[in-house]
Design a protein around this motif. Structure first.
Motif, PDB file in Angstrom:
ATOM      1  N   ASP A  92       0.825  -1.209   0.000  1.00 15.59           N
ATOM      2  CA  ASP A  92       0.000   0.000   0.000  1.00 15.59           C
ATOM      3  C   ASP A  92       0.858   1.257   0.000  1.00 15.59           C
ATOM      4  N   ASP A 103       3.589  -2.022   4.165  1.00 10.95           N
ATOM      5  CA  ASP A 103       2.139  -2.009   4.305  1.00 10.95           C
ATOM      6  C   ASP A 103       1.662  -0.868   5.193  1.00 10.95           C
ATOM      7  N   ARG A 130      -3.621   7.096  -3.015  1.00  9.54           N
ATOM      8  CA  ARG A 130      -3.683   6.722  -1.600  1.00  9.54           C
ATOM      9  C   ARG A 130      -3.039   7.802  -0.728  1.00  9.54           C
TER      10      ARG A 130
END
Length: 215
Positions: free
Chosen positions: A150, A155, A192
């Motif tokens: 991500d 992560d 993101r």
């Protein structure tokens, strides 16, 4: 010398501008959910800045009993002093790896970006042309690594992401457009980052963020 003894241990004053470094420190403060007052500096710099930073550079982070003006030192102090929103892993080995990755990002991509973001008065077109090609080619080539996690090789949002987010936000200002087909993982990573509340709050103007989402 200005007196900052009225500040609480978790309160800061950030002297900053619209530049990359100031943006990254705002994002850092937002991620760690620290209270700060932004003293925005435009063109003329007040005399008090010379008392706070002999180099005359921005940003400058002032606390009740400390004044910091070096980018990485500000990060290390806040990371050690304030546990909320940790941006480094738990073990010494993992922390060393992230610090080294952050160093590489600053020496490779960020150094090229700063050439392109140079003030017009000292802008070198030949150097800028080389920097633009090098940065764009590198981002395109390494785009697949952003699809594995991500965040940057992790992560969890961390120090490397704080370094990258303000740089990637400024790609349009540098004249760099990433091809959608070749850079899908990197573009999704950008989305993101830019969607995080901390990033939205780090922008000097909420309107700028909304305008960019509409383009």
């Amino acid at each position: 010398m200005a007196d900052f003894s009225h500040l609480l241990p978790t309160q800061f004053i950030l002297y900053g501008d619209d530049g990359y470094d100031s943006h990254a420190i705002r994002l850092l403060l937002e991620e760690k959910q620290l209270s700060y007052e932004l003293a925005f500096i435009e063109d003329e710099r007040p005399d008090e800045l010379a008392e706070l930073n002999p180099y005359g550079t921005l940003p400058i982070l002032v606390g009740r009993d400390i004044t910091l003006y070096e980018f990485n030192t500000i990060f290390e102090y806040l990371e050690e002093r304030h546990g909320a929103g940790k941006l480094l892993p738990d073990t010494p080995k993992e922390r060393a790896i992230i610090r080294q990755l952050a160093w590489r990002l600053q020496n490779d991509w960020l150094a090229l970006g700063k050439v392109l973001l140079t003030h017009p008065d000292s802008f070198d077109e030949i150097s800028a042309s080389h920097a633009k090609k090098s940065l764009q080619d590198s981002l395109i080539t390494l785009s697949p690594i952003f699809g594995k996690h991500d965040y940057f090789l992790s992560d969890h949002f961390g120090w490397c992401d704080v370094i990258l987010a303000p740089l990637l936000w400024r790609l349009p200002s540098m004249g760099i457009e990433l091809p959608t087909q070749l850079c899908k993982p990197l573009l999704q990573y950008q989305t993101r980052l830019f969607s995080r509340p901390s990033f939205k709050n780090s922008l000097t103007s909420r309107v700028n963020y909304l305008d960019r989402l509409d383009t």
